[in-house]
Design a protein around this motif. Structure first.
Motif, PDB file in Angstrom:
ATOM      1  N   LEU A  96       3.443  -3.653  -2.308  1.00  0.00           N
ATOM      2  CA  LEU A  96       3.130  -2.328  -2.674  1.00  0.00           C
ATOM      3  C   LEU A  96       3.233  -1.542  -1.214  1.00  0.00           C
ATOM      4  O   LEU A  96       3.381  -1.911  -0.191  1.00  0.00           O
ATOM      5  CB  LEU A  96       1.424  -2.469  -2.751  1.00  0.00           C
ATOM      6  CG  LEU A  96       1.084  -3.418  -3.987  1.00  0.00           C
ATOM      7  CD1 LEU A  96      -0.409  -3.349  -4.036  1.00  0.00           C
ATOM      8  CD2 LEU A  96       1.396  -2.562  -5.345  1.00  0.00           C
ATOM      9  N   ASP A  97       3.268  -0.115  -1.623  1.00  0.00           N
ATOM     10  CA  ASP A  97       3.251   1.001  -0.656  1.00  0.00           C
ATOM     11  C   ASP A  97       2.236   1.116   0.014  1.00  0.00           C
ATOM     12  O   ASP A  97       1.083   1.139  -0.764  1.00  0.00           O
ATOM     13  CB  ASP A  97       4.178   2.264  -0.753  1.00  0.00           C
ATOM     14  CG  ASP A  97       5.188   2.641  -0.562  1.00  0.00           C
ATOM     15  OD1 ASP A  97       5.751   1.874   0.351  1.00  0.00           O
ATOM     16  OD2 ASP A  97       5.910   3.557  -0.704  1.00  0.00           O
ATOM     17  N   LEU A  98       1.856   1.360   1.394  1.00  0.00           N
ATOM     18  CA  LEU A  98       0.283   1.508   1.764  1.00  0.00           C
ATOM     19  C   LEU A  98       0.125   3.079   1.873  1.00  0.00           C
ATOM     20  O   LEU A  98       1.392   3.839   2.088  1.00  0.00           O
ATOM     21  CB  LEU A  98       0.341   1.134   3.223  1.00  0.00           C
ATOM     22  CG  LEU A  98       0.351  -0.435   3.511  1.00  0.00           C
ATOM     23  CD1 LEU A  98      -0.169  -0.804   5.020  1.00  0.00           C
ATOM     24  CD2 LEU A  98      -0.653  -1.095   2.634  1.00  0.00           C
ATOM     25  N   PRO A  99      -0.776   3.747   1.465  1.00  0.00           N
ATOM     26  CA  PRO A  99      -1.035   4.889   1.564  1.00  0.00           C
ATOM     27  C   PRO A  99      -1.066   5.409   2.832  1.00  0.00           C
ATOM     28  O   PRO A  99      -1.370   4.756   3.765  1.00  0.00           O
ATOM     29  CB  PRO A  99      -2.432   5.406   0.907  1.00  0.00           C
ATOM     30  CG  PRO A  99      -2.614   4.241   0.108  1.00  0.00           C
ATOM     31  CD  PRO A  99      -1.702   2.827   0.878  1.00  0.00           C
TER      32      PRO A  99
ATOM     33  N   ARG B 258      -5.229  -3.985   6.587  1.00  0.00           N
ATOM     34  CA  ARG B 258      -6.514  -4.496   6.253  1.00  0.00           C
ATOM     35  C   ARG B 258      -7.405  -3.519   5.530  1.00  0.00           C
ATOM     36  O   ARG B 258      -8.047  -3.928   4.306  1.00  0.00           O
ATOM     37  CB  ARG B 258      -7.327  -4.964   7.227  1.00  0.00           C
ATOM     38  CG  ARG B 258      -6.647  -6.050   7.885  1.00  0.00           C
ATOM     39  CD  ARG B 258      -7.871  -6.823   9.077  1.00  0.00           C
ATOM     40  NE  ARG B 258      -6.894  -7.994   9.701  1.00  0.00           N
ATOM     41  CZ  ARG B 258      -7.286  -9.226   9.302  1.00  0.00           C
ATOM     42  NH1 ARG B 258      -7.567  -9.465   8.102  1.00  0.00           N
ATOM     43  NH2 ARG B 258      -6.457  -9.988  10.074  1.00  0.00           N
ATOM     44  N   SER B 259      -7.599  -2.157   5.661  1.00  0.00           N
ATOM     45  CA  SER B 259      -8.472  -1.270   4.981  1.00  0.00           C
ATOM     46  C   SER B 259      -7.707  -1.148   3.367  1.00  0.00           C
ATOM     47  O   SER B 259      -8.372  -0.868   2.512  1.00  0.00           O
ATOM     48  CB  SER B 259      -8.473   0.027   5.566  1.00  0.00           C
ATOM     49  OG  SER B 259      -7.159   0.768   5.482  1.00  0.00           O
ATOM     50  N   PHE B 260      -6.121  -1.278   3.447  1.00  0.00           N
ATOM     51  CA  PHE B 260      -5.635  -1.089   2.130  1.00  0.00           C
ATOM     52  C   PHE B 260      -6.124  -2.303   1.201  1.00  0.00           C
ATOM     53  O   PHE B 260      -6.725  -2.008   0.046  1.00  0.00           O
ATOM     54  CB  PHE B 260      -4.155  -1.158   2.084  1.00  0.00           C
ATOM     55  CG  PHE B 260      -3.516  -1.132   0.792  1.00  0.00           C
ATOM     56  CD1 PHE B 260      -3.413   0.144   0.035  1.00  0.00           C
ATOM     57  CD2 PHE B 260      -3.094  -2.136   0.290  1.00  0.00           C
ATOM     58  CE1 PHE B 260      -2.800   0.218  -1.203  1.00  0.00           C
ATOM     59  CE2 PHE B 260      -2.492  -2.133  -0.846  1.00  0.00           C
ATOM     60  CZ  PHE B 260      -2.132  -1.208  -1.609  1.00  0.00           C
TER      61      PHE B 260
ATOM     62  N   PHE C 261       1.917  -7.756   0.102  1.00  0.00           N
ATOM     63  CA  PHE C 261       3.021  -7.497   0.965  1.00  0.00           C
ATOM     64  C   PHE C 261       3.022  -5.946   1.113  1.00  0.00           C
ATOM     65  O   PHE C 261       2.817  -5.170   0.283  1.00  0.00           O
ATOM     66  CB  PHE C 261       4.171  -8.260   0.615  1.00  0.00           C
ATOM     67  CG  PHE C 261       4.216  -9.525   0.904  1.00  0.00           C
ATOM     68  CD1 PHE C 261       4.592 -10.329   1.995  1.00  0.00           C
ATOM     69  CD2 PHE C 261       3.787 -10.386  -0.184  1.00  0.00           C
ATOM     70  CE1 PHE C 261       4.475 -11.633   2.274  1.00  0.00           C
ATOM     71  CE2 PHE C 261       3.768 -11.663  -0.113  1.00  0.00           C
ATOM     72  CZ  PHE C 261       4.162 -12.451   0.884  1.00  0.00           C
ATOM     73  N   PHE C 262       3.538  -5.360   2.363  1.00  0.00           N
ATOM     74  CA  PHE C 262       3.797  -4.179   2.512  1.00  0.00           C
ATOM     75  C   PHE C 262       5.090  -4.067   3.394  1.00  0.00           C
ATOM     76  O   PHE C 262       5.304  -4.834   4.209  1.00  0.00           O
ATOM     77  CB  PHE C 262       2.562  -3.327   3.109  1.00  0.00           C
ATOM     78  CG  PHE C 262       2.568  -3.600   4.437  1.00  0.00           C
ATOM     79  CD1 PHE C 262       3.002  -2.860   5.510  1.00  0.00           C
ATOM     80  CD2 PHE C 262       1.710  -4.771   4.897  1.00  0.00           C
ATOM     81  CE1 PHE C 262       2.781  -3.300   6.797  1.00  0.00           C
ATOM     82  CE2 PHE C 262       1.577  -5.134   6.050  1.00  0.00           C
ATOM     83  CZ  PHE C 262       1.795  -4.162   7.175  1.00  0.00           C
TER      84      PHE C 262
ATOM     85  N   ARG D 204       2.949  -9.811   4.884  1.00  0.00           N
ATOM     86  CA  ARG D 204       1.619  -9.702   4.437  1.00  0.00           C
ATOM     87  C   ARG D 204       0.302  -8.811   5.171  1.00  0.00           C
ATOM     88  O   ARG D 204       0.124  -8.930   6.112  1.00  0.00           O
ATOM     89  CB  ARG D 204       0.811 -11.222   4.654  1.00  0.00           C
ATOM     90  CG  ARG D 204       1.550 -11.995   3.677  1.00  0.00           C
ATOM     91  CD  ARG D 204       0.640 -13.707   3.846  1.00  0.00           C
ATOM     92  NE  ARG D 204      -0.386 -13.686   3.271  1.00  0.00           N
ATOM     93  CZ  ARG D 204      -1.009 -14.595   2.484  1.00  0.00           C
ATOM     94  NH1 ARG D 204      -0.362 -15.783   2.419  1.00  0.00           N
ATOM     95  NH2 ARG D 204      -2.246 -14.674   2.115  1.00  0.00           N
ATOM     96  N   ALA D 205      -0.258  -8.293   4.173  1.00  0.00           N
ATOM     97  CA  ALA D 205      -1.391  -7.483   4.372  1.00  0.00           C
ATOM     98  C   ALA D 205      -2.613  -7.872   5.055  1.00  0.00           C
ATOM     99  O   ALA D 205      -3.348  -7.121   5.647  1.00  0.00           O
ATOM    100  CB  ALA D 205      -1.749  -6.428   3.149  1.00  0.00           C
TER     101      ALA D 205
END
Length: 116
Positions: free
Chosen positions: A9-12, A18-20, A39-40, A113-114
């Motif tokens: 996924l794309d992180l905003p 972690r917050s995502f 994953f990002f 890994r996020a």
């Protein structure tokens, strides 16, 4: 259970990995079910440079036997308002090739890994 679920996924903008994951679990995942491994692409959160990358692909790979590719984002607008198109390919060869592509992003260190 033998079920291996991985999300790339794309992180905003402005979020941390972690917050995502915390926000994703609270607002996009059914309570009580195990989260997928998320994953990002680390290049998307680095300062803008030639290495910048956005994870724009929308696909689902099932058991390395089928591949669903779509223009739709996983958002309310994409699912309820937009005109989108997707195709289901029942091809072991294409599904395995797509799996190798995403595995390669992880192996090259581009996708992390996020929750790590």
């Amino acid at each position: 259970s033998g079920l291996d679920v991985r999300f790339f996924l794309d992180l905003p903008e402005g979020s941390t990995p972690r917050s995502f994951v915390t926000d994703f679990a609270a607002s996009n995942w059914p309570h009580g079910f195990p989260l997928p491994v998320i994953f990002f692409d680390r290049r998307a959160v680095e300062p803008v440079s030639e290495a910048y990358s956005a994870l724009h692909a929308k696909c689902v790979i099932v058991d390395e036997e089928a591949l669903f590719v779509s223009s739709a984002n996983f958002s309310f607008a994409a699912q309820m308002r937009n005109i989108e198109l997707g195709v289901l390919l029942r091809s072991t060869q294409l599904a395995q090739q797509a799996t190798r592509f995403f595995d390669g992003l992880v192996e090259a260190g581009h996708c992390l890994r996020a929750d790590a």
